[in-house]
Design an enzyme around this catalytic site. Structure first.
Site, short mmCIF file in Angstrom:
data_model
loop_
_atom_site.label_atom_id
_atom_site.label_comp_id
_atom_site.label_asym_id
_atom_site.label_seq_id
_atom_site.Cartn_x
_atom_site.Cartn_y
_atom_site.Cartn_z
N LYS A 50 45.23 34.96 39.91
CA LYS A 50 46.07 34.13 40.78
C LYS A 50 45.84 32.63 40.61
O LYS A 50 46.79 31.84 40.72
CB LYS A 50 45.87 34.54 42.23
CG LYS A 50 46.38 35.96 42.50
CD LYS A 50 46.20 36.40 43.93
CE LYS A 50 46.71 37.82 44.11
NZ LYS A 50 46.60 38.29 45.51
N ASN A 54 50.72 34.00 43.82
CA ASN A 54 50.82 35.45 43.65
C ASN A 54 52.21 35.88 43.21
O ASN A 54 52.48 37.08 43.09
CB ASN A 54 50.39 36.21 44.91
CG ASN A 54 51.42 36.20 46.02
OD1 ASN A 54 52.26 35.30 46.10
ND2 ASN A 54 51.36 37.19 46.89
N ALA A 73 36.53 33.36 47.85
CA ALA A 73 37.28 32.10 47.70
C ALA A 73 38.17 32.15 46.48
O ALA A 73 38.52 31.11 45.92
CB ALA A 73 36.31 30.92 47.60
#
Length: 277
Positions: free
Chosen positions: A81, A102, A143
């Site tokens: 991503k 995404n 994260a």
């Protein structure tokens, strides 16, 4: 006993439009199961297929897909991503804040726009399940691609504090530094999650995809009324959620994040919203 009717299949032909979901692994992706029936229900001549892409091949594969004339969109899952966000010509405001994407969409001029609905989908899923975010203290493991978008969306929704941990300290510091410019004092990088002082704990890591994975955090450290959320969609009941439920915590399954994104995907790609009820 009656069977639930299924929408007729739209046969693949020379006019079929293509969508791909890229990731590694891809066995767990649920977007084809949701969106392909939606295409059929609406009579849309399109199909979404999974494409397994090793990290070192991502740039070549994405650029190759972008050159396919009848391919209109690329969905992105782990671990791509962050890198995929940089492979579009333009980035939405959400992508610029989160640093990850995404989904990529082909524009009418042939350029590609990166967007991210992970965070908004997760927040929508929580709201639909009756879980309030405003004023809450959140412990977030991860994260990465989804975690960055979820952190941003939780802060947008009014979370009082989001504490984030990640073994990749550079990635963690970059995310927290970027989000702190928008929400100073409310986003924190931590070595260990403050579970004892959290209302919501979220796993936004891949831990749980395999039965041998360790837990991303220990739910027994949470207060009794805390909610435990997981973004893993397959398996539906991850070890984390099973243990949290056994301890009496409210649990929030990964599929809610995808269900919370479907309407956004439909609007993004010009489809009708799915029928409800």
């Amino acid at each position: 006993m009656t069977n639930t009717p299924t929408p007729p299949r739209v046969p693949i032909s020379g006019t079929t439009r293509l969508y791909a979901v890229v990731g590694d692994p891809v066995e767990q992706v649920q977007s084809p199961r949701l969106l392909n029936p939606l295409f059929a229900e609406q009579g849309v001549d399109a199909v979404l297929v999974p494409v397994k892409v090793h990290p070192g091949d991502l740039e070549r594969v994405i650029h190759g897909l972008q050159r396919i004339g009848n391919l209109d969109g690329i969905f992105v899952t782990v671990p791509h991503k962050a890198d995929a966000a940089q492979l579009a010509d333009r980035q939405s405001h959400t992508v610029k804040i989160a640093g990850t994407a995404n989904v990529l969409r082909r524009e009418t001029d042939g350029s590609w726009l990166a967007e991210n609905f992970d965070g908004s989908g997760f927040v929508t899923g929580l709201a639909r399940a009756g879980h309030e975010i405003r004023g809450k203290r959140v412990a977030l493991a991860g994260a990465g691609g989804a975690g960055s978008a979820i952190a941003s969306a939780l802060l947008t929704a009014g979370a009082d504090r989001v504490s984030v941990t990640d073994p990749d300290l550079s990635r963690l510091d970059t995310l927290v530094g970027r989000l702190a410019t928008y929400w100073p004092g409310r986003i924190h990088a931590v070595a260990e999650l403050p579970l004892h002082d959290s209302d919501l704990a979220v796993n936004a890591t891949p831990l749980g995809l395999r039965s041998s994975d360790p837990l991303p955090f220990l739910p027994e450290a949470l207060p009794p009324a805390a909610v435990v959320g997981d973004i893993i969609m397959k398996p539906h009941e991850t070890p984390l959620l099973r243990q949290a439920a056994a301890l009496g915590h409210h649990v929030h399954h990964g599929i809610h994040m995808l269900n919370g994104q479907v309407e956004s995907y439909c609007e993004f790609f010009g489809l009708s919203a799915p029928r409800t009820g």
